[in-house]
Design a protein around this motif. Sequence first.
Motif, PDB file in Angstrom:
ATOM      1  N   ASP A  35     -40.599  -2.606  -9.181  1.00 31.60           N
ATOM      2  CA  ASP A  35     -40.905  -3.969  -9.620  1.00 31.60           C
ATOM      3  C   ASP A  35     -40.250  -4.969  -8.671  1.00 31.60           C
ATOM      4  OD1 ASP A  35     -38.306  -5.171 -11.186  1.00 31.60           O
ATOM      5  OD2 ASP A  35     -38.478  -3.009 -11.510  1.00 31.60           O
ATOM      6  N   CYS A  38     -36.448  -6.473  -9.570  1.00 31.10           N
ATOM      7  CA  CYS A  38     -35.259  -5.685  -9.229  1.00 31.10           C
ATOM      8  C   CYS A  38     -35.055  -5.602  -7.719  1.00 31.10           C
ATOM      9  CB  CYS A  38     -35.328  -4.302  -9.864  1.00 31.10           C
ATOM     10  SG  CYS A  38     -34.979  -4.344 -11.651  1.00 31.10           S
ATOM     11  N   CYS A  72     -39.098  -7.998 -15.205  1.00 29.78           N
ATOM     12  CA  CYS A  72     -39.569  -6.908 -14.334  1.00 29.78           C
ATOM     13  C   CYS A  72     -41.082  -6.791 -14.395  1.00 29.78           C
ATOM     14  CB  CYS A  72     -38.907  -5.594 -14.730  1.00 29.78           C
ATOM     15  SG  CYS A  72     -37.114  -5.602 -14.474  1.00 29.78           S
TER      16      CYS A  72
END
Length: 134
Positions: A35, A38, A72
Amino acid sequence: LMALMTQCIVWLPYFFALVEVTAGVTTSYSGYLVDSYCYAQLRNGFRALDSTDVIAAPETHTTHCLRDPKQCVSGGYYLAYNRGDSASPSYQPAFMFDDTGNANAIALLRTVPVGDPNDNAPGYWTVTATGESN
């Protein structure tokens, strides 16, 4: 706990290439699903939400982190490409998913039920995306 090892083919009508490909040509690419949120956290000197290192070891990113935190999911997903080597891996975005690709990634991640014993274990999420770069 045994980690999930999942591979899926995701059809993307268009994806955004960050590696060299010819625009308008159908391309397939396999890599780790990560994602964008992150990844940005690590690039900015912070930790991924699950404390994994998605740049050096994207295979350790948890299913829960990819699937559940709003930031995310809403940040979208990409396929990671190792621009380093085996001694010093550096997985960087190769292809950013479009809306269809992101929806397919979420559907794939939701095949693991919330609360599953593997939720917080390394996910080993690899996918193959096929589509046209634009």
